[in-house]
Design a protein around this motif. Structure first.
Motif, short mmCIF file in Angstrom:
data_model
loop_
_atom_site.label_atom_id
_atom_site.label_comp_id
_atom_site.label_asym_id
_atom_site.label_seq_id
_atom_site.Cartn_x
_atom_site.Cartn_y
_atom_site.Cartn_z
N ASN A 130 0.71 -1.22 0.22
CA ASN A 130 0.04 0.18 0.01
C ASN A 130 0.79 1.18 -0.02
OD1 ASN A 130 -2.00 2.01 0.44
ND2 ASN A 130 -2.44 1.40 2.38
N CYS A 131 1.13 1.90 -1.18
CA CYS A 131 2.23 2.80 -1.45
C CYS A 131 1.69 3.93 -2.38
CB CYS A 131 3.69 2.25 -1.52
SG CYS A 131 4.68 3.52 -1.42
N LEU A 132 2.17 5.06 -2.41
CA LEU A 132 1.77 6.06 -3.46
C LEU A 132 0.33 6.12 -3.76
CD1 LEU A 132 4.82 5.44 -5.62
CD2 LEU A 132 4.63 6.98 -3.98
N SER A 133 -0.41 5.92 -2.52
CA SER A 133 -2.07 6.07 -2.93
C SER A 133 -2.46 5.03 -3.70
CB SER A 133 -2.42 7.69 -3.46
OG SER A 133 -1.87 8.53 -2.54
N ALA A 134 -1.94 3.76 -3.89
CA ALA A 134 -2.18 2.81 -4.69
C ALA A 134 -1.87 1.38 -4.00
CB ALA A 134 -1.83 2.80 -5.85
N PHE A 135 -2.22 0.18 -4.41
CA PHE A 135 -1.84 -1.25 -3.99
C PHE A 135 -1.30 -1.82 -5.08
CE2 PHE A 135 -6.00 0.22 -1.78
CZ PHE A 135 -5.81 -0.21 -0.67
N TRP A 136 -0.14 -2.61 -4.85
CA TRP A 136 0.59 -3.08 -5.66
C TRP A 136 1.10 -4.69 -5.26
CZ3 TRP A 136 2.92 0.46 -9.35
CH2 TRP A 136 2.92 1.80 -8.86
N HIS A 137 1.04 -5.61 -6.13
CA HIS A 137 1.86 -6.73 -6.15
C HIS A 137 3.21 -6.43 -5.75
CE1 HIS A 137 -1.54 -8.43 -8.60
NE2 HIS A 137 -1.59 -9.34 -7.70
N PRO A 138 3.98 -7.26 -4.70
CA PRO A 138 5.25 -6.91 -4.41
C PRO A 138 5.94 -6.98 -5.60
CG PRO A 138 4.11 -8.20 -2.71
CD PRO A 138 3.30 -8.35 -3.77
N ASP A 139 5.72 -8.14 -6.60
CA ASP A 139 6.77 -8.15 -7.87
C ASP A 139 6.36 -7.24 -8.65
OD1 ASP A 139 8.73 -9.97 -8.94
OD2 ASP A 139 7.14 -10.21 -10.67
N CYS A 140 5.42 -6.20 -8.71
CA CYS A 140 5.06 -5.19 -9.74
C CYS A 140 5.32 -3.85 -9.16
CB CYS A 140 3.29 -5.31 -9.75
SG CYS A 140 2.74 -6.63 -10.40
N PHE A 141 6.08 -3.76 -7.89
CA PHE A 141 6.52 -2.41 -7.77
C PHE A 141 8.07 -2.56 -7.94
CE2 PHE A 141 7.73 0.79 -4.25
CZ PHE A 141 6.85 1.54 -4.47
N ARG A 142 8.29 -1.98 -9.06
CA ARG A 142 9.69 -2.23 -9.79
C ARG A 142 10.47 -0.99 -9.86
NH1 ARG A 142 11.16 -7.05 -12.39
NH2 ARG A 142 9.39 -8.58 -11.72
N CYS A 143 11.94 -1.02 -9.87
CA CYS A 143 12.83 0.14 -10.18
C CYS A 143 12.71 0.66 -11.52
CB CYS A 143 14.11 -0.13 -9.72
SG CYS A 143 15.46 0.84 -10.07
N HIS A 144 12.69 2.06 -11.92
CA HIS A 144 12.67 2.38 -13.37
C HIS A 144 14.10 2.16 -13.90
CE1 HIS A 144 11.31 4.74 -16.62
NE2 HIS A 144 12.47 5.57 -16.56
N ALA A 145 15.03 2.11 -13.10
CA ALA A 145 16.36 1.91 -13.72
C ALA A 145 16.73 0.57 -14.18
CB ALA A 145 17.44 2.29 -12.93
N CYS A 146 16.62 -0.54 -13.00
CA CYS A 146 17.04 -1.92 -13.28
C CYS A 146 15.83 -2.78 -13.54
CB CYS A 146 17.82 -2.13 -11.91
SG CYS A 146 16.93 -2.31 -10.48
N ASN A 147 14.68 -2.10 -13.29
CA ASN A 147 13.52 -2.89 -13.56
C ASN A 147 13.43 -4.23 -12.46
OD1 ASN A 147 11.01 -3.44 -14.87
ND2 ASN A 147 11.92 -4.96 -16.10
N LEU A 148 14.02 -4.12 -11.46
CA LEU A 148 13.87 -5.46 -10.36
C LEU A 148 12.94 -4.90 -9.51
CD1 LEU A 148 17.67 -6.33 -10.04
CD2 LEU A 148 15.66 -7.67 -11.22
#
Length: 478
Positions: A130-148
């Motif tokens: 629960n972050c940035l006013s939204a909900f995410w699967h843990p695997d979907c919350f990724r880094c824009h640079a390395c995509n991990l």
């Protein structure tokens, strides 16, 4: 038992009333007994069985309702705890003026659903963020640079993009172009670095005092992983400038002819044959000391137009590169200058790129032309300023044709200049732009202010009219 009492009470009631409305979809009528006792007992047993069945059904439904209410209560309690934890969450301090957040994993309560902001699918049972006013699967919350996936307790934001803190620093924190390390912060906590105004080379302030060499031509600092060439007179030359460097007097002769043709195209032919010599730094400094008059561009003189008789040491054969990128085996010879006219020789510092050598030569040729044309002794800003204008004009001819209605610029160059213009590499064009930038942005009152005043006069009145005004008054026209 209570349900037995209800059954019997119901039977007496039904008998007295003559009919009974039960829990089924249809109504049934029961009449008082009028026949034998066996028939009555059979009828009574049927009524008891039906009452028992109805009571069991009521008890089963009641138990199911209790169980459902208990499960619902547990789910509500889990959701309330999750909401309370989210409300009590406080974000950590910002990192480097970029928002830093802490994603919070929450156990998703049974019976509720959310849509993942990453994949836009429903989040099932289990862990989610629960972050940035939204909900995410843990695997979907990724880094824009390395995509991990970002599993760290803190992360960084740039715009709408999420980053690992380490990935953000790698991508946005400036690195020194000399030592390739992250540029450190000063005591005030600010990132402080130096940058060249043209090349925008960023480097740590310490490199200005730790002996890091600069290229004597393009002024860029030497990166630690790149070897600059050490010339015999102590100067350093980067490999890009070395690629087109003019290294001896013989190699410079075609360029000298090109400059002479450029002056002829302006109807400013130099009638006398003036010797051109490439020399080392020390020979140039010695020749400067032998001149009675003249103003020289500090901190280093790169060219001279001589009027006195003297002997100079010129470079007859270019050096070769030896161990450690050091030039060696250069051959010099003495050259005695004799005074046949008001100009005895033009000296140019060796080891500079062709375009820089040409612009210096065009500058010194203007000194020679004015002396041979009998111009009066001029103030330094006027003489050096108009010479810089000619150097700037020659650089323009190497890339673009230029002209105006007053004849300020030449619309065509020599055939050799046009041929050379077609062979310019992107690197050499960039160097040419830098040498033009040096002339245009010079802060000195003689060379810089003199050039800008001369350039404005030539642009407004044309080159011929400007030169005639200088001959008559010794000043630039306004």
């Amino acid at each position: 038992m209570n349900w037995i009492k209800k059954v019997f009470k119901g039977c007496a009631h039904k008998s007295s009333e003559g009919h009974y409305h039960g829990h089924y979809a249809e109504d049934r009528q029961f009449y008082a007994p009028s026949g034998s006792g066996d028939a009555w007992r059979e009828h009574e047993n049927e009524e008891i069985d039906r009452a028992i069945a109805l009571s069991l059904l009521e008890e089963s439904q009641k138990g199911r309702r209790v169980k459902d209410d208990k499960s619902q209560l547990e789910d509500d309690e889990q959701l309330a705890r999750a909401i309370q934890e989210s409300l009590n969450f406080e974000p950590p301090p910002q990192y480097e003026n970029v928002n830093t957040y802490q994603p919070m994993p929450v156990h998703f309560p049974t019976g509720y659903s959310r849509i993942c902001a990453g994949c836009n699918t429903e989040i099932g049972c289990g862990r989610f963020l629960n972050c940035l006013s939204a909900f995410w699967h843990p695997d979907c919350f990724r880094c824009h640079a390395c995509n991990l996936p970002i599993s760290d307790y803190e992360f960084s934001m740039s715009g709408n993009y999420r980053f690992h803190k380490s990935c953000y620093k790698e991508q946005y924190h400036p690195k020194c172009d000399v030592c390739n390390h992250f540029i450190s912060t000063n005591p005030a906590g600010l990132i402080e670095y130096r940058a060249h105004p043209f090349w925008m080379q960023k480097y740590c302030p310490s490199h200005e005092h730790d002996g890091t060499p600069r290229c004597c031509s393009c002024e860029r600092m030497e990166p630690h992983d790149t070897g600059y060439v050490a010339l015999n007179d102590g100067r350093k030359l980067c490999l890009e400038c070395l690629d087109s460097a003019v290294m001896d007097t013989k190699q410079c002769q075609p360029l000298y002819l090109d400059i002479q043709e450029f002056y002829e195209s302006l109807d400013m032919k130099v009638e006398q044959q003036v010797p051109l010599l490439l020399v080392e730094r020390q020979a140039l400094n010695d020749a400067r000391e032998g001149e009675k008059n003249g103003h020289y561009h500090m901190p280093e003189t790169r060219g001279l137009c001589l009027s006195e008789e003297q002997t100079v040491s010129t470079i007859r054969r270019r050096p070769r590169l030896g161990t450690g990128n050091r030039s060696m085996d250069m051959i010099t010879e003495p050259y005695k200058l004799t005074r046949r006219c008001d100009v005895t020789a033009i000296l140019i510092l060796y080891g500079l790129p062709r375009l820089l050598t040409g612009s210096i030569l065009a500058h010194e040729m203007m000194h020679a032309w004015m002396r041979l044309q009998g111009f009066r002794t001029l103030s330094q800003d006027v003489e050096e300023g108009i010479c810089q204008v000619l150097a700037h004009m020659w650089l323009l001819t190497q890339f673009d044709s230029a002209s105006d209605s007053n004849g300020a610029w030449t619309s065509s160059s020599s055939s050799s200049s046009r041929l050379k213009k077609g062979k310019r590499s992107q690197l050499e064009r960039k160097l040419g732009e830098f040498f033009k930038h040096q002339i245009e942005s010079d802060a000195s009152p003689v060379y810089g202010d003199g050039f800008r005043a001369g350039h404005q006069a030539v642009y407004k009145y044309g080159l011929r009219n400007t030169l005639e005004h200088i001959r008559m008054t010794g000043r630039f026209p306004h």
